[in-house]
Design a protein around this motif. Structure first.
Motif, PDB file in Angstrom:
ATOM      1  N   ARG A 150       0.818  -1.223   0.000  1.00 44.38           N
ATOM      2  CA  ARG A 150       0.000   0.000   0.000  1.00 44.38           C
ATOM      3  C   ARG A 150       0.846   1.265   0.000  1.00 44.38           C
ATOM      4  NH1 ARG A 150      -5.457  -1.041   1.316  1.00 44.38           N
ATOM      5  NH2 ARG A 150      -5.917  -2.944   0.169  1.00 44.38           N
ATOM      6  N   GLU A 151       1.935   1.283   0.773  1.00 44.46           N
ATOM      7  CA  GLU A 151       2.756   2.490   0.861  1.00 44.46           C
ATOM      8  C   GLU A 151       3.342   2.855  -0.497  1.00 44.46           C
ATOM      9  OE1 GLU A 151       6.318   4.342   3.689  1.00 44.46           O
ATOM     10  OE2 GLU A 151       5.874   2.193   3.750  1.00 44.46           O
ATOM     11  N   SER A 155       2.373   6.134  -2.875  1.00 43.25           N
ATOM     12  CA  SER A 155       3.401   7.028  -3.423  1.00 43.25           C
ATOM     13  C   SER A 155       3.186   7.249  -4.917  1.00 43.25           C
ATOM     14  CB  SER A 155       4.801   6.443  -3.193  1.00 43.25           C
ATOM     15  OG  SER A 155       5.149   6.485  -1.836  1.00 43.25           O
TER      16      SER A 155
END
Length: 219
Positions: A150-151, A155
């Motif tokens: 998810r991170e 981004s």
């Protein structure tokens, strides 16, 4: 040896000290009194510094120097075999914001196998992209949809959204991709473009439901 040379050597040694707090203060000192003689060591240290907050100070110190001095070293570093060296050089280029660095933001970096390098390249690209080249960049960035956790996905979504409406055509094209992860990420990114307050998690969950409903209706 002059006092100035002795002070320079001492500062360089402190940048390599075993104590992170000493290294932090050394980077702060170098940035407070910029000197081209430090640029090589700052760039070199970025590649190996284990502490995030010290790396951030190293980047700040580099940004305090003239870009005419820092760019050659950073542009060389983005081709390093060491992932952290590439990532930090790209991060620093995004902070400096000199568009002369744009040619160094290659497709290979934008699709780098290392997530941290790719994320740094995405952020640098949206800062450095020349006017008129945003659609091409959006098309390249869209090839990374569905990538990573998810991170990493967040981004990429943020980088795409920073480009504005030019991202809509490649996002729409990605919603027909065979990979459901790509479709969901594309839908979530377009939702965030339209409604920045929606939140990434909400947008992803909503995109999941749409993908599942579409699969059910086809069945």
């Amino acid at each position: 040896m002059s006092k100035q040379d002795r002070d320079t050597e001492q500062a360089i040694r402190r940048l390599e000290d075993v104590s992170p707090s000493v290294r932090l203060r050394a980077a702060l000192g170098v940035g407070t009194a910029p000197d081209p003689r430090f640029v090589g060591k700052l760039v070199e240290r970025c590649a190996v510094e284990p502490e995030f907050y010290v790396r951030d100070m190293l980047t700040w110190a580099l940004a305090r120097h003239p870009s005419s001095v820092t760019l050659p070293a950073l542009l060389h570093e983005v081709r390093s075999e060491r992932a952290q060296a590439r990532s930090q050089a790209l991060h620093t280029l995004s902070k400096i914001g000199d568009r002369q660095a744009w040619p160094a933001i290659t497709r290979a970096l934008l699709s780098d196998a290392d997530d941290e390098v790719a994320r740094s390249a995405w952020r640098a690209a949206v800062v450095l992209v020349p006017e008129g080249e945003e659609p091409g960049l959006a098309t390249v960035l869209a090839t990374q949809l569905g990538r990573g956790e998810r991170e990493t996905q967040l981004s990429l979504s943020r980088a795409l959204i920073a480009l504005g409406e030019v991202i809509v055509p490649p996002l729409r094209a990605a919603t027909t991709d065979l990979d459901p992860l790509v479709r969901r990420h594309a839908m979530a990114t377009e939702r965030l473009l339209r409604d920045p307050d929606a939140g990434f998690e909400f947008a992803i969950e909503e995109a999941k439901r749409i993908v599942v409903l579409g699969r059910t209706s086809q069945g």
